[in-house]
Design an enzyme around this catalytic site. Structure first.
Site, PDB file in Angstrom:
ATOM      1  N   ILE A  75       0.856  -1.188   0.000  1.00 22.68           N
ATOM      2  CA  ILE A  75       0.000   0.000   0.000  1.00 22.68           C
ATOM      3  C   ILE A  75       0.891   1.236   0.000  1.00 22.68           C
ATOM      4  O   ILE A  75       1.896   1.288   0.717  1.00 22.68           O
ATOM      5  CB  ILE A  75      -0.925   0.014   1.236  1.00 22.68           C
TER       6      ILE A  75
ATOM      7  N   THR B 192      -5.671  -2.580   3.992  1.00 25.09           N
ATOM      8  CA  THR B 192      -5.148  -3.943   4.142  1.00 25.09           C
ATOM      9  C   THR B 192      -6.254  -4.985   4.280  1.00 25.09           C
ATOM     10  O   THR B 192      -6.269  -5.971   3.532  1.00 25.09           O
ATOM     11  CB  THR B 192      -4.176  -4.018   5.334  1.00 25.09           C
TER      12      THR B 192
ATOM     13  N   ILE C  79       8.970 -17.119  -1.780  1.00 24.95           N
ATOM     14  CA  ILE C  79       9.831 -16.064  -2.301  1.00 24.95           C
ATOM     15  C   ILE C  79       9.391 -14.709  -1.774  1.00 24.95           C
ATOM     16  O   ILE C  79       8.257 -14.538  -1.344  1.00 24.95           O
ATOM     17  CB  ILE C  79       9.853 -16.062  -3.841  1.00 24.95           C
TER      18      ILE C  79
END
Length: 466
Positions: free
Chosen positions: A187, A197, A466
Site C-alpha cells: 500500500i 489492508t 519467495i
C-alpha cells in the site's frame, strides 16, 4: 505489505560478523513476506482480541488445540460467494492488473520499489526487476484476476496491490490440491491510514473462492492468529569487504580486515563431481527427486513438472539467471540425476551511499538429494547432511562467482542442520507461516523453544516462499 522485524536482542559475534544495527538487521527486514503493514510490526504484542480483522476470519486462535485437522470453515459453496467486489472509499476503485502488459507490470514494479520494503533508516530498499515479478506472479495456471490492484479514480494511479498464485500443498497426510499463495501486499505510504489492508485481503480471498480455492498460505514477520510454524533467517557474507565499506559489517572485537576476508573466503571452483546447470531435459528427473525429498516434511509444496520448469528454469532451456539459478548433479556413468539445488536473486538499492548503489542478495531456494535417508540411523542422517553441505557450498561458490554480496536462507527444509557449518550467522528476523482456513498441529520450523536454530533435528517445513 512487508513489515519491520520484532528484534531479538541476542547477538552472537562468534557465529557471524553481522552486528546489531548492521547488515544482518537490515537484511532481515528486507527478507520478510507478510500480510501486515509496517507500522503494525512496531506495536507491542497483541492478544487475540486485539486482532479485529483476523477475529472475523477462519484462522486458529492462539490457544486453540487442534483436535481435528482440516478446514475451519467447511463451506465451499461458490454460489454463496459475493459476485461484486468489496466496497472501497469513493476516491478509489478496484483494478485487475495484467502483468503480461509491460505498462501495467511497470506500475506494479514502481509501487513495490517505492513502497514495499524500506528499512527504518531509509538506507535499503528492494530493487525488483520486471522479470522477477513475471516469474513470481505467472506460474502455471496463474489466475489473472488474482493480481488485485487499487487505483485512484481521478488519476488512475496504482496505489495498492496484492497477489495470489495457485499451488498444491500437502499437510501431513492430507493433500490440498487447490491452494493459493498470497504475497506482495503493498500500500502506498501515504495511504496506510485508509484501512486498505483488510479490504485487499478480503478481495483476493473472494476472488480465490470464485475459483473454488478455500485455503491459502502466507507469511508474516510478526505474530498473527495463528501460525502453523516459525522459522529464522540466516545470512552468509560473500563480499565482506563491500558490506564493511557500506558501513553495515563492522569488525568483530579483536578481528582484522584480513581475518574477516579469510573467514568468508570460498574456492574459485565448485567441488561436486558431475555438477552442471539444469537443462530442460532434466525437468522430469528433478520433479521426481524433489517429490521424494518433500516426503520428508510435514508441510510440503507439491510440484508438477510444469511448475518445476517454471520455478527452476523460468524461460531458460539451460539455467542461466538472472532471476533463478538451478543446478543438477549427474552421475557420469549412469547419467542419473542425484542432486539438485537452486537460488534466486533479489537485490536491494543502497540509498545515499556515494560508492555503492546496491547489495546483491541471493536466496537459497529448493534443493534435493537422493542421499536423503530412508531410515533414522545416525550414519544415514550424517551422510545426508554432509551431502547437503557439499552442494549448498557449491551454491555459495557460484553465487560468489556471479557477484552476489550476501547469501540468505531460512531454517526450513534441512537448512538448520548444516548452514552454521557453512558460516551462516543467525539473523534477528523470524518468519511465521500461516494456512488460511485450515487447522493443524504446529510444525517445527528449524528453531527451538528459545528461537535459536535447532541443530538436533530437521524442520518439518518443505515450503520456501519467495
Amino acid at each position: 505489505m512487508d513489515n519491520e522485524n520484532n528484534k531479538n536482542t541476542k547477538n552472537s559475534q562468534q557465529d557471524s560478523s553481522f552486528s546489531e544495527g548492521g547488515i544482518r538487521e537490515l537484511l532481515d527486514r528486507l527478507a520478510l513476506r507478510s500480510l501486515i503493514e509496517k507500522e503494525e510490526a512496531a506495536a507491542p504484542p497483541k492478544t487475540y482480541e486485539d486482532f479485529k480483522f483476523w477475529k472475523t476470519q477462519p484462522v486458529p486462535k492462539f490457544d486453540d488445540e487442534c483436535t481435528q485437522e482440516g478446514p475451519i470453515d467447511p463451506n465451499t459453496d461458490i454460489n454463496q460467494v459475493p459476485r461484486e467486489p468489496y466496497r472501497l472509499l469513493k476516491e478509489f476503485e478496484w483494478a485487475t492488473i495484467d502483468v503480461t502488459n509491460d505498462n501495467e507490470l511497470s506500475e506494479v514494479h514502481e509501487l513495490l520499489t517505492e513502497n514495499y520494503v524500506e528499512d527504518a533508516t531509509a538506507m535499503l530498499r528492494f530493487a525488483y526487476i520486471s522479470e522477477f515479478l513475471r516469474w513470481a506472479l505467472m506460474p502455471p495456471g496463474y489466475v489473472k484476476e488474482w493480481h488485485v490492484g487499487v487505483r485512484v479514480k481521478s488519476s488512475r494511479k496504482l496505489v495498492a496491490f496484492i497477489s495470489a498464485v495457485p499451488l498444491s500443498i500437502r499437510v501431513r497426510d492430507k493433500i490440498i490440491k487447490k491452494c493459493a499463495e498470497v504475497n506482495f501486499l503493498c500500500i502506498h505510504k501515504k495511504l496506510r491510514s485508509k484501512r486498505l489492508t483488510p479490504l485487499l485481503i478480503k478481495e483476493v480471498t473472494r476472488r480465490c473462492h470464485l475459483e473454488n480455492v478455500w485455503q491459502a498460505v502466507y507469511t508474516a514477520g510478526v505474530l498473527l492468529p495463528s501460525p502453523v510454524s516459525l522459522s529464522r533467517y540466516m545470512h552468509r557474507s560473500l563480499n565482506w569487504k563491500k558490506l564493511y565499506d557500506i558501513g553495515f559489517a563492522p569488525f568483530p572485537l579483536g578481528s582484522t580486515e584480513k581475518k574477516e576476508t579469510a573467514k568468508y573466503h570460498l574456492p574459485p571452483n565448485t567441488q561436486t563431481p558431475g555438477l552442471r546447470p539444469m537443462e530442460l531435459k532434466d525437468v522430469p528427473a528433478v520433479q521426481s527427486l524433489l517429490s521424494q525429498y518433500m516426503e520428508r516434511f510435514e508441510l510440503a509444496h507439491l510440484f508438477s513438472e510444469e511448475e518445476v520448469r517454471h520455478w527452476f528454469l523460468y524461460t531458460d532451456k539451460v539455467s542461466s539467471g538472472p532471476v533463478v539459478w538451478s543446478y543438477v548433479v549427474e552421475n557420469p556413468e549412469s547419467k542419473k540425476i542425484t542432486d539438485f539445488f537452486s537460488f534466486y536473486s533479489l537485490p536491494s538499492t543502497v540509498i545515499g551511499n556515494p560508492k555503492y548503489k546496491d547489495i546483491q542478495a541471493a536466496y537459497l531456494y529448493y534443493y534435493a538429494s537422493d542421499s536423503c535417508p530412508k531410515d533414522l540411523s545416525s550414519e544415514s542422517q550424517l551422510a545426508f547432511v554432509e551431502r547437503c553441505k557439499l552442494i549448498v557450498n557449491d551454491a555459495l561458490i557460484l553465487a560468489k562467482k556471479f557477484h552476489f554480496d550476501v547469501f540468505n536462507a531460512v531454517t526450513v527444509l534441512d537448512n538448520n542442520l548444516f548452514l552454521k557449518d557453512l558460516k551462516f550467522g543467525e539473523g534477528d528476523g523470524f518468519l511465521n507461516y500461516y494456512i488460511y482456513n485450515y487447522n493443524c498441529p504446529k510444525i517445527p520450523g528449524g528453531i527451538d523453544a528459545s528461537k535459536s536454530v535447532d541443530y538436533s533435528r530437521p524442520s518439518g517445513m518443505g515450503f520456501v516462499m519467495i
